[in-house]
Design a protein around this motif. Sequence first.
Motif, mmCIF file in Angstrom:
data_model
loop_
_atom_site.group_PDB
_atom_site.id
_atom_site.type_symbol
_atom_site.label_atom_id
_atom_site.label_comp_id
_atom_site.label_asym_id
_atom_site.label_seq_id
_atom_site.Cartn_x
_atom_site.Cartn_y
_atom_site.Cartn_z
ATOM 1 N N GLU A 79 0.848 -1.191 0.000
ATOM 2 C CA GLU A 79 0.000 0.000 0.000
ATOM 3 C C GLU A 79 0.883 1.240 0.000
ATOM 4 O O GLU A 79 1.901 1.280 0.682
ATOM 5 N N PRO A 80 0.525 2.282 -0.762
ATOM 6 C CA PRO A 80 1.390 3.457 -0.869
ATOM 7 C C PRO A 80 1.540 4.171 0.457
ATOM 8 O O PRO A 80 0.646 4.185 1.290
ATOM 9 N N CYS A 81 2.694 4.788 0.622
ATOM 10 C CA CYS A 81 3.042 5.435 1.879
ATOM 11 C C CYS A 81 3.619 6.806 1.563
ATOM 12 O O CYS A 81 4.399 6.954 0.626
ATOM 13 N N SER A 82 3.232 7.842 2.325
ATOM 14 C CA SER A 82 3.679 9.189 2.001
ATOM 15 C C SER A 82 3.801 10.039 3.247
ATOM 16 O O SER A 82 3.128 9.812 4.241
ATOM 17 N N HIS A 83 4.668 11.042 3.182
ATOM 18 C CA HIS A 83 4.807 12.033 4.238
ATOM 19 C C HIS A 83 3.910 13.244 3.998
ATOM 20 O O HIS A 83 3.837 14.118 4.850
ATOM 21 N N SER A 84 3.255 13.337 2.856
ATOM 22 C CA SER A 84 2.706 14.617 2.403
ATOM 23 C C SER A 84 1.231 14.811 2.721
ATOM 24 O O SER A 84 0.487 15.364 1.916
ATOM 25 N N TRP A 85 0.765 14.374 3.879
ATOM 26 C CA TRP A 85 -0.616 14.642 4.279
ATOM 27 C C TRP A 85 -0.781 16.135 4.572
ATOM 28 O O TRP A 85 0.079 16.768 5.179
ATOM 29 N N THR A 86 -1.908 16.682 4.165
ATOM 30 C CA THR A 86 -2.188 18.099 4.333
ATOM 31 C C THR A 86 -3.620 18.279 4.820
ATOM 32 O O THR A 86 -4.536 17.611 4.334
ATOM 33 N N ALA A 87 -3.815 19.188 5.767
ATOM 34 C CA ALA A 87 -5.165 19.505 6.234
ATOM 35 C C ALA A 87 -5.904 20.295 5.165
ATOM 36 O O ALA A 87 -5.359 21.233 4.580
ATOM 37 N N MET A 88 -7.143 19.896 4.880
ATOM 38 C CA MET A 88 -7.963 20.586 3.887
ATOM 39 C C MET A 88 -9.398 20.614 4.377
ATOM 40 O O MET A 88 -9.870 19.659 4.996
ATOM 41 N N ALA A 89 -10.105 21.683 4.106
ATOM 42 C CA ALA A 89 -11.514 21.774 4.479
ATOM 43 C C ALA A 89 -12.326 20.741 3.710
ATOM 44 O O ALA A 89 -12.160 20.583 2.495
ATOM 45 N N LEU A 90 -13.199 20.043 4.410
ATOM 46 C CA LEU A 90 -14.081 19.099 3.736
ATOM 47 C C LEU A 90 -14.920 19.822 2.690
ATOM 48 O O LEU A 90 -15.242 19.250 1.639
ATOM 49 N N ASP A 91 -15.245 21.071 2.941
ATOM 50 C CA ASP A 91 -16.017 21.847 1.958
ATOM 51 C C ASP A 91 -15.277 21.977 0.630
ATOM 52 O O ASP A 91 -15.909 22.055 -0.436
ATOM 53 N N ASP A 92 -13.942 22.014 0.668
ATOM 54 C CA ASP A 92 -13.188 22.075 -0.578
ATOM 55 C C ASP A 92 -13.304 20.772 -1.359
ATOM 56 O O ASP A 92 -13.394 20.771 -2.588
ATOM 57 N N VAL A 93 -13.286 19.662 -0.643
ATOM 58 C CA VAL A 93 -13.485 18.365 -1.295
ATOM 59 C C VAL A 93 -14.878 18.314 -1.906
ATOM 60 O O VAL A 93 -15.070 17.863 -3.046
ATOM 61 N N VAL A 276 -1.756 14.631 10.897
ATOM 62 C CA VAL A 276 -1.518 16.074 10.955
ATOM 63 C C VAL A 276 -2.643 16.707 11.765
ATOM 64 O O VAL A 276 -3.763 16.181 11.800
ATOM 65 N N PRO A 277 -2.399 17.825 12.428
ATOM 66 C CA PRO A 277 -3.457 18.490 13.199
ATOM 67 C C PRO A 277 -4.584 18.958 12.275
ATOM 68 O O PRO A 277 -4.342 19.478 11.195
ATOM 69 N N LEU A 278 -5.814 18.775 12.729
ATOM 70 C CA LEU A 278 -6.977 19.179 11.942
ATOM 71 C C LEU A 278 -7.873 20.091 12.760
ATOM 72 O O LEU A 278 -8.129 19.834 13.943
ATOM 73 N N ALA A 279 -8.367 21.146 12.131
ATOM 74 C CA ALA A 279 -9.396 21.983 12.731
ATOM 75 C C ALA A 279 -10.751 21.359 12.443
ATOM 76 O O ALA A 279 -10.886 20.489 11.566
ATOM 77 N N PRO A 280 -11.784 21.765 13.180
ATOM 78 C CA PRO A 280 -13.126 21.254 12.861
ATOM 79 C C PRO A 280 -13.468 21.497 11.399
ATOM 80 O O PRO A 280 -13.205 22.560 10.848
ATOM 81 N N GLY A 281 -14.059 20.473 10.775
ATOM 82 C CA GLY A 281 -14.449 20.609 9.373
ATOM 83 C C GLY A 281 -13.349 20.318 8.379
ATOM 84 O O GLY A 281 -13.550 20.469 7.175
ATOM 85 N N GLN A 282 -12.172 19.870 8.861
ATOM 86 C CA GLN A 282 -11.081 19.530 7.959
ATOM 87 C C GLN A 282 -10.884 18.031 7.881
ATOM 88 O O GLN A 282 -11.284 17.260 8.767
#
Length: 288
Positions: A79-93, A276-282
């Motif tokens: 399974e792929p493995c990466s360091h590049s997780w990023t917080a993003m708003a679910l609304d953007d998705v 990664v740290p996430l704010a509400p809605g991310q």
Amino acid sequence: QVGGDRDAVHTLGAVWLGALGTDLRGPPTVPKHRGPGTAGATVGVDLQPRVEMSRPSLARMQRPSCHSSAVTLTVPDGEPCSHSWTAMALDDVVSWLSAERPPDRPLIVAVDGRSGAGKSTLAGRLLDAMPGATIVHTDDLAWNEPHFEWDELLREGVLRPLHAGESVEFRPPAWIARGRHGAVTVPRGSAVVFIEGVGAAQRAAFDLVDVAIWVQSDSAQAERRGIERDVADGTNGDRDQSVAYWHEWMSYENPFLADDRPWDRAHLFIAGTPTVPLAPGQVAVRFP
């Protein structure tokens, strides 16, 4: 559409992450059925008695680790493995998915991942955020079918009618044979249909899927919460029976996923156990 242009997805991701002050570039990635730990009907062939199988569980198969800050996410070999997780708003998705809807039918989004990864939770959040969305759980298609041999039911009973702009009112053969009431339904005019479950983005039906999301979680955490969920709802018996069934189920799930590699077809990865740290809605995301 997204299903036909992975470069467009990557470019869109770069724009989003650039706006967040994040460089998309990073270390290169390595290019149920009621499955345990999911919400829905008990499915799959009847397995009695439930005895522990010798094949190692998901947690025991873990190998690569994806580090982000001081947090480690461990996944099975292959399974792929990466360091590049990023917080993003679910609304953007949601905005991205909404923009990809075909003009004459629903957008079809496969939400795939291992048991206990967080697929149902993510699909539920997306459902709540997207008016006119519907979920089809693969557990319902797989009910009392041989393990992972329900792809034709998905293709012919659900995906082809959706591609024709029709509603879905599908009673799988096992439902009829065993007297299960109801049907797998999707109303006409649905904007988005989420196909949720292990194998939702499988190769055999992927030509009829527009967008694939792979939900990736730490192996040990997924196993723990999957078993706890099963114990809580009593689907697979008491704690000992639930643990035994988890390992039995994994003796089918692990080789299926190792062979099918649905993560290779994913347009977006979302972490079920974020590092990664996430704010509400991310949500924590990365692009292939």
